[in-house]
Design a protein around this motif. Structure first.
Motif, PDB file in Angstrom:
ATOM      1  N   THR A 199      -2.467   0.909 -10.073  1.00  0.00           N
ATOM      2  CA  THR A 199      -1.510   1.674 -10.880  1.00  0.00           C
ATOM      3  C   THR A 199      -2.156   2.884 -11.551  1.00  0.00           C
ATOM      4  O   THR A 199      -1.468   3.823 -11.937  1.00  0.00           O
ATOM      5  CB  THR A 199      -0.876   0.747 -11.937  1.00  0.00           C
ATOM      6  OG1 THR A 199      -0.366  -0.403 -11.271  1.00  0.00           O
ATOM      7  CG2 THR A 199       0.266   1.420 -12.661  1.00  0.00           C
TER       8      THR A 199
ATOM      9  N   GLN B 196       5.079   0.771 -16.097  1.00  0.00           N
ATOM     10  CA  GLN B 196       4.814   0.657 -14.660  1.00  0.00           C
ATOM     11  C   GLN B 196       3.958  -0.572 -14.369  1.00  0.00           C
ATOM     12  O   GLN B 196       4.186  -1.277 -13.374  1.00  0.00           O
ATOM     13  CB  GLN B 196       4.118   1.918 -14.146  1.00  0.00           C
ATOM     14  CG  GLN B 196       4.997   3.138 -14.154  1.00  0.00           C
ATOM     15  CD  GLN B 196       4.232   4.422 -13.871  1.00  0.00           C
ATOM     16  OE1 GLN B 196       3.011   4.472 -13.938  1.00  0.00           O
ATOM     17  NE2 GLN B 196       4.973   5.476 -13.555  1.00  0.00           N
TER      18      GLN B 196
ATOM     19  N   ASP C 229       6.078  -3.738 -14.531  1.00  0.00           N
ATOM     20  CA  ASP C 229       6.881  -3.861 -13.308  1.00  0.00           C
ATOM     21  C   ASP C 229       6.020  -4.237 -12.105  1.00  0.00           C
ATOM     22  O   ASP C 229       6.418  -5.071 -11.284  1.00  0.00           O
ATOM     23  CB  ASP C 229       7.616  -2.552 -13.014  1.00  0.00           C
ATOM     24  CG  ASP C 229       8.742  -2.263 -13.991  1.00  0.00           C
ATOM     25  OD1 ASP C 229       9.213  -3.206 -14.672  1.00  0.00           O
ATOM     26  OD2 ASP C 229       9.152  -1.083 -14.080  1.00  0.00           O
TER      27      ASP C 229
END
Length: 178
Positions: free
Chosen positions: A72, A106, A109
């Protein structure tokens, strides 16, 4: 540049390397008056996971979450590291509170999308994480210990208030843009 020391279980940076990079990033942010963000992540109800699924599954879970966190990150200067146990740290130089907030969502998720079963969790039936964030522009009178402590406090709040979420804090002049 010093080569990255890796944690043997997760394959991401170890705590020693994280501490060294945090000190470097701190000094650089002080010298350049640029923002610095720290995210501390903890796998929710990990002790229950370990007890229910066993050590091998727990180590595999740590590896998957670590890989997810690393994937990420956006910049080469960003760092994902194993902080301790089921906790991870993400060091984000040149990242303000707004960017850290977006990234933490993010991350939440991304970990949920792994869909690792966790029947013993009170947060969800899959593995989730809680995140504590702190962002600032380090002043000469501020300290790394305070930054770590504030991120730990936010992590505790995220876990205490239901898990599977992030909590953030910032120094006075680094406020979330609306």
């Amino acid at each position: 540049m010093q080569s990255e020391r890796k944690d043997p279980v997760t394959g991401i940076a170890d705590r020693y390397y994280f501490d060294r990079q945090l000190n470097r990033a701190w000094r650089h942010a002080q010298q350049t008056a640029t923002p610095l963000s720290l995210l501390l992540c903890e796998i929710d109800n990990f002790t229950r996971f370990n007890e229910h699924y066993g050590r091998s599954a727990a180590d595999a879970c740590r590896r998957q979450v670590a890989a997810c966190l690393r994937a990420t990150l956006l910049r080469p200067t960003d760092l994902a590291a194993r902080y301790k146990g089921e906790k991870f740290a993400l060091l984000l130089p040149r990242t303000d509170i707004h960017e850290a907030f977006i990234l933490s969502n993010q991350l939440l998720d991304a970990v949920r999308s792994l869909a690792i079963p966790h029947e013993q969790s009170d947060a969800a039936r899959i593995v989730t994480v809680s995140i504590g964030e702190h962002s600032l522009r380090p002043a000469q009178d501020s300290s790394i210990k305070t930054m770590l402590r504030l991120a730990e406090i936010r992590l505790f709040q995220a876990g205490h208030c239901g898990k599977n979420q992030s909590r953030l804090s910032a120094s006075c002049h680094d406020t979330l843009r609306e």
